[in-house]
Design a protein around this motif. Structure first.
Motif, PDB file in Angstrom:
ATOM      1  N   ASN A 453       1.072  -1.549   0.167  1.00 51.84           N
ATOM      2  CA  ASN A 453      -0.061   0.418  -0.145  1.00 51.84           C
ATOM      3  C   ASN A 453       1.169   1.309   0.275  1.00 51.84           C
ATOM      4  N   LYS A 456       1.915   1.685  -3.310  1.00 47.41           N
ATOM      5  CA  LYS A 456       0.835   1.814  -4.542  1.00 47.41           C
ATOM      6  C   LYS A 456      -0.016   3.070  -4.312  1.00 47.41           C
ATOM      7  N   TYR A 457       0.320   3.621  -2.776  1.00 51.05           N
ATOM      8  CA  TYR A 457      -0.133   5.226  -2.674  1.00 51.05           C
ATOM      9  C   TYR A 457       1.019   6.574  -2.401  1.00 51.05           C
ATOM     10  N   ASP A 481       5.458   5.785   4.514  1.00 44.35           N
ATOM     11  CA  ASP A 481       5.424   6.379   3.007  1.00 44.35           C
ATOM     12  C   ASP A 481       5.433   7.814   3.087  1.00 44.35           C
ATOM     13  N   ARG A 500     -13.005   2.611   0.798  1.00 42.56           N
ATOM     14  CA  ARG A 500     -11.384   3.222  -0.621  1.00 42.56           C
ATOM     15  C   ARG A 500     -11.697   3.929   0.065  1.00 42.56           C
ATOM     16  N   VAL A 501     -11.015   5.046  -0.289  1.00 45.24           N
ATOM     17  CA  VAL A 501     -10.881   7.091  -0.435  1.00 45.24           C
ATOM     18  C   VAL A 501     -10.896   7.593  -1.316  1.00 45.24           C
ATOM     19  N   ASN A 506      -6.800   8.862  -5.497  1.00 43.99           N
ATOM     20  CA  ASN A 506      -6.845   7.652  -5.407  1.00 43.99           C
ATOM     21  C   ASN A 506      -7.403   6.807  -6.510  1.00 43.99           C
ATOM     22  N   GLY A 511      -7.942  -1.373  -6.809  1.00 40.56           N
ATOM     23  CA  GLY A 511      -7.539  -2.336  -5.120  1.00 40.56           C
ATOM     24  C   GLY A 511      -9.380  -2.489  -4.766  1.00 40.56           C
ATOM     25  N   THR A 512      -8.832  -3.425  -3.810  1.00 40.75           N
ATOM     26  CA  THR A 512     -10.825  -3.968  -4.013  1.00 40.75           C
ATOM     27  C   THR A 512     -11.093  -2.735  -2.377  1.00 40.75           C
ATOM     28  N   GLY A 513     -10.078  -2.866  -1.661  1.00 37.57           N
ATOM     29  CA  GLY A 513     -10.734  -2.016  -0.715  1.00 37.57           C
ATOM     30  C   GLY A 513     -10.498  -3.282   0.446  1.00 37.57           C
ATOM     31  N   GLY A 515      -7.444  -4.914   1.631  1.00 32.79           N
ATOM     32  CA  GLY A 515      -6.422  -5.494   2.222  1.00 32.79           C
ATOM     33  C   GLY A 515      -6.187  -4.742   3.084  1.00 32.79           C
ATOM     34  N   LEU A 516      -6.624  -3.910   4.360  1.00 32.69           N
ATOM     35  CA  LEU A 516      -6.404  -3.193   5.645  1.00 32.69           C
ATOM     36  C   LEU A 516      -7.545  -3.812   6.807  1.00 32.69           C
TER      37      LEU A 516
HETATM   38  P1  ADP Z   1      -6.668  -1.015  -1.660  1.00 31.25           P
HETATM   39  O1  ADP Z   1      -5.546  -1.100  -1.414  1.00 31.25           O
HETATM   40  O2  ADP Z   1      -7.478  -2.522  -2.089  1.00 31.25           O
HETATM   41  O3  ADP Z   1      -8.310  -0.448  -1.973  1.00 31.25           O
HETATM   42  P2  ADP Z   1      -7.226  -1.282   1.076  1.00 31.25           P
HETATM   43  O4  ADP Z   1      -7.997  -2.193   2.494  1.00 31.25           O
HETATM   44  O5  ADP Z   1      -5.540  -1.596   1.480  1.00 31.25           O
HETATM   45  O6  ADP Z   1      -7.657  -1.772   0.159  1.00 31.25           O
HETATM   46  O7  ADP Z   1      -6.905  -0.130   1.620  1.00 31.25           O
HETATM   47  C1  ADP Z   1      -8.107   1.069   2.427  1.00 31.25           C
HETATM   48  C2  ADP Z   1      -7.923   2.182   1.406  1.00 31.25           C
HETATM   49  O8  ADP Z   1      -6.812   2.874   2.402  1.00 31.25           O
HETATM   50  C3  ADP Z   1      -7.242   2.751   0.120  1.00 31.25           C
HETATM   51  O9  ADP Z   1      -8.556   2.514  -0.918  1.00 31.25           O
HETATM   52  C4  ADP Z   1      -7.106   3.695  -0.067  1.00 31.25           C
HETATM   53  O10 ADP Z   1      -7.392   5.059  -0.087  1.00 31.25           O
HETATM   54  C5  ADP Z   1      -6.304   3.575   2.037  1.00 31.25           C
HETATM   55  N1  ADP Z   1      -4.798   3.686   1.939  1.00 31.25           N
HETATM   56  C6  ADP Z   1      -4.734   2.234   2.633  1.00 31.25           C
HETATM   57  N2  ADP Z   1      -3.051   2.939   2.316  1.00 31.25           N
HETATM   58  C7  ADP Z   1      -2.658   3.409   2.012  1.00 31.25           C
HETATM   59  C8  ADP Z   1      -1.547   4.697   1.669  1.00 31.25           C
HETATM   60  N3  ADP Z   1      -0.173   4.276   2.328  1.00 31.25           N
HETATM   61  N4  ADP Z   1      -1.599   5.973   1.585  1.00 31.25           N
HETATM   62  C9  ADP Z   1      -2.754   6.559   1.507  1.00 31.25           C
HETATM   63  N5  ADP Z   1      -3.847   5.674   1.872  1.00 31.25           N
HETATM   64  C10 ADP Z   1      -3.954   3.934   1.747  1.00 31.25           C
END
Ligand code: ADP
Length: 561
Positions: A453, A456-457, A481, A500-501, A506, A511-513, A515-516
């Motif tokens: 992430n 990616k972000y 990061d 997801r934000v 973004n 992404g699928t939302g 992971g976290l």
């Molecule tokens: P995905 O990456 O598949 O969308 P995640 O559950 O990993 O799903 O993350 C959820 C949301 O959190 C992301 O869509 C993003 O908006 C935000 N996010 C996660 N990690 C970061 C990061 N390091 N910096 C900024 N936003 C993040």
């Protein structure tokens, strides 16, 4: 003697008419709770009480009695209980003066409805249970407190005995006689009716209070508007949803209080009698968008006169967000499935069509296919794991003791190779323990996911740093990061599934939302730790988690069962 009696009767008559006036003007309970716009006055209750107090004093005076005690039948206790006001009895003693409704003179009069006269209380068997010695009673009269309901022609249609009235100890060493009994009986009627009214009034006040409390504590927003478009009631949920901080809203115009034209229009139309469909409104208390369904109904009294318009507001923000997230998830998941499939299909077809590729080239293509297959597998695993957590199953932890430093180095190294743009490195404190207890693969998954992430972000590149240190009997790991960051209102939500934000930066990052959501489960449920994020939009993020060094495996297993 006859003159005296006449004078007395006249006084009683005067008293009765005074009382009758008092009853209608002040002690009569309203037929329905007062209009919510005018908070109910307590004055009538106090008036009723002081009328009763005056009456008790007059009875004492007229009968020349040292003490007057009113007893009220308490149905729950099955007892006759002395209640204020009394005459000539201290409140402490009054509170002790009670008797079962089947015992003593009080009980007998209460049951039979007939008055009793006694001349020698200490030696009278009938008064033994009445605790008359407590009040030093020598002689007395006990009459029933009766309330009568009459019809229009003044015929008694119902009689209820609600208690008894005592007059104790005739002054100047005298004794009571039958004449006194008749006087007391007569006056008991007034006492009875005032008490009954007060009781009724109290019940109405209590009922209203109960209604208001219920209204206030309901989590649905409720607003009652008068025909003049003023607020008659607005519960705390409704005030909260409009961001109204004061509760001083009653009687004010809806237009001055409710900061939503849409809602004001709905209320106005409702008050004016137009039929209203359930509709959806959006409000922005403190700048955050929230969605509600609004529905209303006209409130009328029995004669059909309009009392106003009542409205219910139900918060559907979460439902709306979930719907939105689900549809964006479907779009995302399709994209995430299609991208690797397209690559796999493309390279396979190329390999099949052409035999001229060198061994080296074939190997390169096949390794891309392998990577894409891994990506697909990861996505499917995420989906399956989410479904598993959702249905309450655990992700089958496999605990062991593993070397922490090696693990951290390995994950950082693998991710370093994933991006040329970013500078991925670790900053590990010397105080880190050599080994920890946990699920090694899942620990790898947690860190890999956070690093993924972070890369990616951070579309512009920058440093991606893994910090790790020991704090007491826990380790704490941060993934830092310099990417797009996360707005404050999303900080706790990013750990929810599908969340997801949804901002400009973004949108291009797929992404699928999930992971976290999975990472949180792996930290908090599998490792009994804690995860959170600190972030600033445009500057970057710190994903931080801590977990025990020596995980109690039995406890963790029990938690996951
Ligand atoms: P995905 O990456 O598949 O969308 P995640 O559950 O990993 O799903 O993350 C959820 C949301 O959190 C992301 O869509 C993003 O908006 C935000 N996010 C996660 N990690 C970061 C990061 N390091 N910096 C900024 N936003 C993040």
């Amino acid at each position: 003697m006859t003159d005296d009696r006449d004078a007395l009767l006249k006084r009683i008559h005067d008293l009765e008419s005074q009382l009758a006036q008092g009853n209608t003007s002040s002690a009569t309970p309203p037929s329905s709770p007062a209009s919510p716009e005018t908070p109910m006055e307590v004055a009538p209750l106090q008036d009723g009480e002081s009328t009763l107090r005056r009456l008790v004093q007059r009875i004492a005076m007229i009968l020349q009695a040292e003490k007057i005690v009113v007893m009220f039948f308490d149905q729950e206790q099955g007892e006759l209980i002395a209640i204020p006001p009394s005459h000539g009895v201290e409140i402490e003693k009054l509170n002790l003066f009670r008797v079962r409704a089947t015992q003593g003179v009080s009980g007998e009069v209460f049951r039979s409805g007939e008055p009793l006269l006694f001349h020698d209380a200490p030696n009278d068997n009938r008064t033994k249970k009445d605790l008359v010695s407590l009040l030093h009673v020598t002689n007395g009269i006990t009459v029933p407190l009766i309330i009568e309901k009459r019809d229009e022609e003044n015929r008694v249609v119902e009689r209820n005995t609600i208690g008894v009235l005592h007059a104790f100890n005739k002054r100047h060493g005298d004794d009571f006689n039958d004449e006194d009994v008749r006087l007391l009986e007569r006056m008991a009627k007034n006492v009875g009716s005032i008490i009954a009214n007060l009781q009724l009034y109290r019940e109405v006040v209590e009922e209203r209070e109960e209604l208001l409390q219920t209204f206030e504590s309901i989590s649905t927003g409720l607003i009652l508007v008068s025909p003049q478009e003023k607020i008659s009631q607005m519960n705390s949920a409704a005030r909260h949803l409009f961001g109204i901080e004061t509760d001083d809203v009653l009687g004010k115009s809806i237009h001055d209080i409710i900061p939503s034209e849409e809602v004001c229009k709905f209320l106005k139309d409702g008050v004016n009698g137009s039929a209203q469909e359930i509709s959806e409104v959006t409000v922005m208390p403190q700048g955050v968008e929230r969605h509600y369904t609004i529905q209303g109904a006209a409130v009328k009294n029995e004669e059909g006169k309009s009392l106003g318009y009542v409205t219910i507001l139900n918060d559907i923000t979460d439902q709306k967000n979930l719907d939105r997230m689900k549809s964006s998830f479907v779009a995302m998941a399709s994209h995430e499935l299609r991208t690797p499939l397209t690559a796999i299909k493309g390279f396979t077809s190329t390999l099949l069509m052409d035999d001229d590729f060198t061994r080296e080239e074939q190997k390169e293509f096949l390794s891309i296919i392998e990577q894409e297959c891994d990506r697909l597998r990861r996505l499917i695993d995420d989906l399956l794991n989410t479904a598993r957590i959702e249905s309450g199953q655990s992700l089958k932890p496999d605990y062991s003791r593993f070397a922490l430093g090696e693990m951290l180095e390995k994950v950082v190294m693998v991710q370093r190779q994933a991006s040329m743009k970013h500078h991925v490195f670790g900053k590990f404190n010397d105080n880190l323990p050599e080994t920890v207890i946990g699920d090694k693969d899942k620990f790898d998954q947690i860190l890999t996911n956070l690093l993924n992430n972070a890369i990616k972000y951070s579309p512009e590149g920058g440093d991606v740093v893994v910090h790790a240190f020991r704090d007491g009997d826990e380790i704490e790991v941060w993934v830092e990061d310099q990417g797009i960051g996360i707005p404050a209102e999303h900080l706790s939500k990013v750990f929810e599934k599908f969340h997801r934000v949804n901002n400009e930066d973004n949108r291009k990052i797929y992404g699928t939302g999930l992971g976290l959501f999975l990472v949180k489960h792996l930290v908090e449920d599998v490792h009994l730790g804690r995860i959170w994020v600190e972030s600033e939009v445009g500057k970057g993020s710190f994903f931080k988690f801590r977990m025990p060094i020596e995980l109690d495996i039995e406890k963790a297993k029990a938690h996951n069962d």
